[in-house]
Design an enzyme around this catalytic site. Structure first.
Site, short mmCIF file in Angstrom:
data_model
loop_
_atom_site.label_atom_id
_atom_site.label_comp_id
_atom_site.label_asym_id
_atom_site.label_seq_id
_atom_site.Cartn_x
_atom_site.Cartn_y
_atom_site.Cartn_z
N ILE A 108 0.85 -1.20 0.00
CA ILE A 108 0.00 0.00 0.00
C ILE A 108 0.87 1.24 0.00
CG2 ILE A 108 -1.55 1.38 1.44
CD1 ILE A 108 -3.16 -0.75 0.20
N GLN A 117 2.54 1.82 -3.37
CA GLN A 117 1.61 2.35 -4.35
C GLN A 117 1.23 3.80 -4.04
OE1 GLN A 117 0.52 1.25 -7.19
NE2 GLN A 117 -1.04 2.82 -7.57
N GLU A 118 1.05 4.10 -2.77
CA GLU A 118 0.56 5.43 -2.37
C GLU A 118 1.61 6.52 -2.54
OE1 GLU A 118 -2.28 6.60 -1.52
OE2 GLU A 118 -3.55 4.90 -1.00
N SER A 119 2.82 6.28 -2.05
CA SER A 119 3.80 7.37 -1.95
C SER A 119 5.16 7.02 -2.50
CB SER A 119 3.96 7.78 -0.48
OG SER A 119 4.59 6.72 0.25
N TYR A 162 -5.08 0.49 -8.97
CA TYR A 162 -4.56 0.51 -7.60
C TYR A 162 -4.67 -0.90 -6.98
CZ TYR A 162 -4.20 2.07 -2.69
OH TYR A 162 -3.84 2.26 -1.38
#
Length: 644
Positions: free
Chosen positions: A495, A498-500, A606
């Site tokens: 996560i 993928q997010e940052s 995502y």
């Protein structure tokens, strides 16, 4: 990004020095911080002390930029020439052009303008004024026309040239009509009304009134096709305007109108495809019961890849495997051979009892992708990472690290000036070959700049360098907080990746913060529910707090969706209420079809990335892993159908 250790970030030549050299450099760094805050000019002693410091040009820039109105052209040009290999040269050029343009110092403006490659709108406006004031009227009027005839407001810097152009004989009422149409197309009726004030010719007034009428009442065109003909000026634009407006009220009616009129009114090819694609995908994402004839009428020859893909997806929703296979075969060759459609072709073949499924899956299982991993799990074969690590000598990286740009980058990272560091990076790699960018990306990774290492892998197209693309800089924190919440640590890492991309200072346009991109309201509510201290939002930029809150929220999503990582991942991205709505509407679908038909493109990608990244991280750690749990695996289309 988590706070980097200062000693690690000292330039390579200084690292070789003794402790006193380190102390001196740390002292210079602190003096640099202070000097950036002071408004007074640097003393001779300060200049001497800072002259050998890698970031001395940044102090010089601040000094000269703070007095740019009084600095001479010679001084400004000298700084620009001396620092041409830094982003500071471009910044000062823009500031110089703005300052001189606002003062109407046209010789200085011209000198700066000629060196600027991509001027922004404000500078373009100042340039138009420069052309006018230097007796280059024809060029000035053309620049004014280009700037004025748009569907949105322009900066105040445009006003002086606009006011004169509007009074000149070079301004025409056709210009006003063009802006009126552009404003309506952009949904700016107020600006359209303003532009219409300049139209006094009867014929053009009628055109403007027709456009406004179609904007306000687009459905009238469905009953009165005679309102537009191929001879009507701007008929194609007015059709697009009416269709776009009608689509807000009645999408099906808008599609029928578009299909009926687009050929008759001779819509240009690019807009023809663009509007057809957008209307079709909008309709498909609503999952209506009967759409095939309507979608087929938009793209009867299957030329639009996005729309064709959604037509396949709708067949998957109906589990009409014959139709899905037929539509897949109509995709263009490049699209047909993507992992996505090879997977669905294999499933369709199996469901129809046709040969070829296993060969397709075996070929697909060699790929490192969501679909490749699904195929591998179906065949019970190992997941393939296809890892190709960098092979390069330490000397080569050390030479790269000693380049002035990279010395500055490392020091900027130590000072947490990430914007400046990224600007330096972008300029430095703009002249590099892919193999050099690849080596630079590994250097960034070694310095703890993980997100830039990932971007460097992309820039150099080194997709198979797993060490670079999938770092795990904080395994202990993820392990600790994930286990405390009884969730899979690799899922939490995926996560964050993928997010940052592990940039602690990340902030999204929506306001999400930090490593796991938490929205402030979500962070506060999660902190309250789990008794996690969060006295101020700035703590979301600290790894421990961010991961602690992020894993707590992930655990809530996992519990809410019964441990299904696909649903929970979608909820983390799009929100749990929206995912619940999707499940209420289509939750009876096989899991792989549900994922494939998530209506938000971002959320679909995502979910697929997070699930695949989790596998990659576990494989890199040499731990056993499956893409789907046994329960999730049994929810896939192939096994649900077979069990039924």
């Amino acid at each position: 990004m988590f706070r980097l250790k200062l000693l690690l970030l000292l330039p390579p030549l200084l690292q070789a020095g003794v402790s006193s050299a380190h102390d001196h450099h740390d002292e210079l760094r602190e003096q640099f911080r202070s000097a950036l805050l002071q408004a007074t000019p640097l003393s001779h002693e300060q200049k001497t002390a800072f002259s050998a410091y890698p970031l001395y040009p940044y102090l010089e820039y601040q000094q000269i930029n703070s007095r740019i109105d009084s600095a001479s052209a010679e001084q400004l040009q000298a700084f620009i020439d001396a620092n041409a290999d830094t982003p500071l040269a471009g910044r000062l050029l823009f500031a110089w052009a703005r300052s001189s343009g606002e003062k109407k110092d046209w010789p200085a403006f011209s000198q700066a303008w000629q060196q600027i490659q991509r001027p922004d709108t404000r500078l373009q406006c100042l340039h138009a004024s420069y052309l006018l004031d230097t007796q280059q009227q024809q060029d000035a009027w053309e620049a004014a026309r280009t700037l004025w005839t748009v569907g949105h407001s322009q900066p105040d810097e445009c006003d002086p040239v606009f006011s004169q152009w509007l009074k000149s004989s070079h301004f025409s009422q056709q210009d006003a009509l063009n802006r009126h149409l552009a404003a309506l197309m952009r949904g700016r009726p107020g600006l359209a009304t303003y532009a219409a004030r300049f139209i006094t010719q009867s014929e053009l007034q009628q055109q403007a009134k027709l456009a406004r009428s179609l904007y306000d009442n687009p459905e009238q065109l469905t009953q009165q096709p005679q309102l537009l003909s191929p001879e009507t000026p701007h008929a194609d634009q007015m059709l697009v305007l009416a269709v776009n407006r009608l689509a807000r009220q009645d999408l099906e009616q808008a599609i029928r109108l578009w299909v009926r009129e687009r050929d008759r009114l001779q819509v240009p090819a690019e807009q023809y495809d663009s509007v057809s694609r957008r209307l079709g995908v909008l309709m498909a994402k609503r999952f209506p019961a009967e759409t095939d004839p309507l979608l087929a009428s938009l793209d009867p020859e299957h030329k639009l890849a996005d729309l064709s893909g959604w037509r396949v997806r709708l067949a998957l929703v109906r589990q009409d495997w014959a139709e899905a296979l037929s539509l897949i075969e109509k995709l263009d060759e490049a699209e047909r051979h993507t992992d996505r459609w090879r997977y669905w072709k294999a499933i369709a073949l199996e469901q129809l009892g046709k040969p070829g499924r296993e060969a397709l899956l075996r070929d697909l299982a060699t790929e490192r992708s969501f679909y490749g991993f699904m195929a591998a799990q179906m065949l019970d074969t190992p997941y393939q990472l296809n890892d190709t690590p960098l092979v390069q000598s330490t000397d080569a990286k050390q030479q790269l690290a000693q380049l002035p740009a990279f010395v500055r980058i490392r020091e900027l990272l130590a000072l947490e000036r990430y914007y400046d560091a990224r600007s330096e990076w972008n300029l430095a790699i703009s002249h590099m070959k892919p193999e050099q960018i690849h080596a630079a990306a590994h250097l960034a990774r070694e310095w703890g700049w993980y997100d830039q290492g990932i971007r460097g892998a992309i820039s150099s197209q080194r997709w198979n360098d797993m060490q670079l693309r999938f770092p795990n800089p904080l395994p202990e924190l993820f392990e600790q907080h994930a286990q405390n919440r009884a969730i899979d640590p690799a899922w939490a890492v995926a996560i964050a990746r993928q997010e940052s991309a592990f940039w602690m200072q990340a902030r999204s346009h929506a306001g999400a913060l930090g490593l796991m991109q938490l929205m402030p309201a979500t962070a506060r509510a999660t902190a309250k529910r789990h008794a996690i201290p969060l006295p101020r939002l700035s703590l979301l930029s600290e790894p421990d707090t961010n991961i602690r809150l992020g894993t707590a929220y992930l655990s809530e999503m996992a519990e809410r969706f019964n441990g299904n990582l696909a649903y929970a991942s979608a909820a983390y991205n799009a929100g749990p209420y929206r995912v619940s709505q999707w499940l209420d509407a289509r939750g009876d679908l096989p899991l792989d079809i549900w994922i494939e038909t998530i209506p938000f493109d971002e959320t679909r990608n995502y979910v697929q990335n997070v699930l695949a990244f989790r596998v990659i991280y576990e494989r890199l750690a040499q731990r056993p892993v499956t893409l789907f749990s046994p329960q999730e695996f049994n929810m896939l289309a192939l096994y649900q159908q077979n069990d039924g």
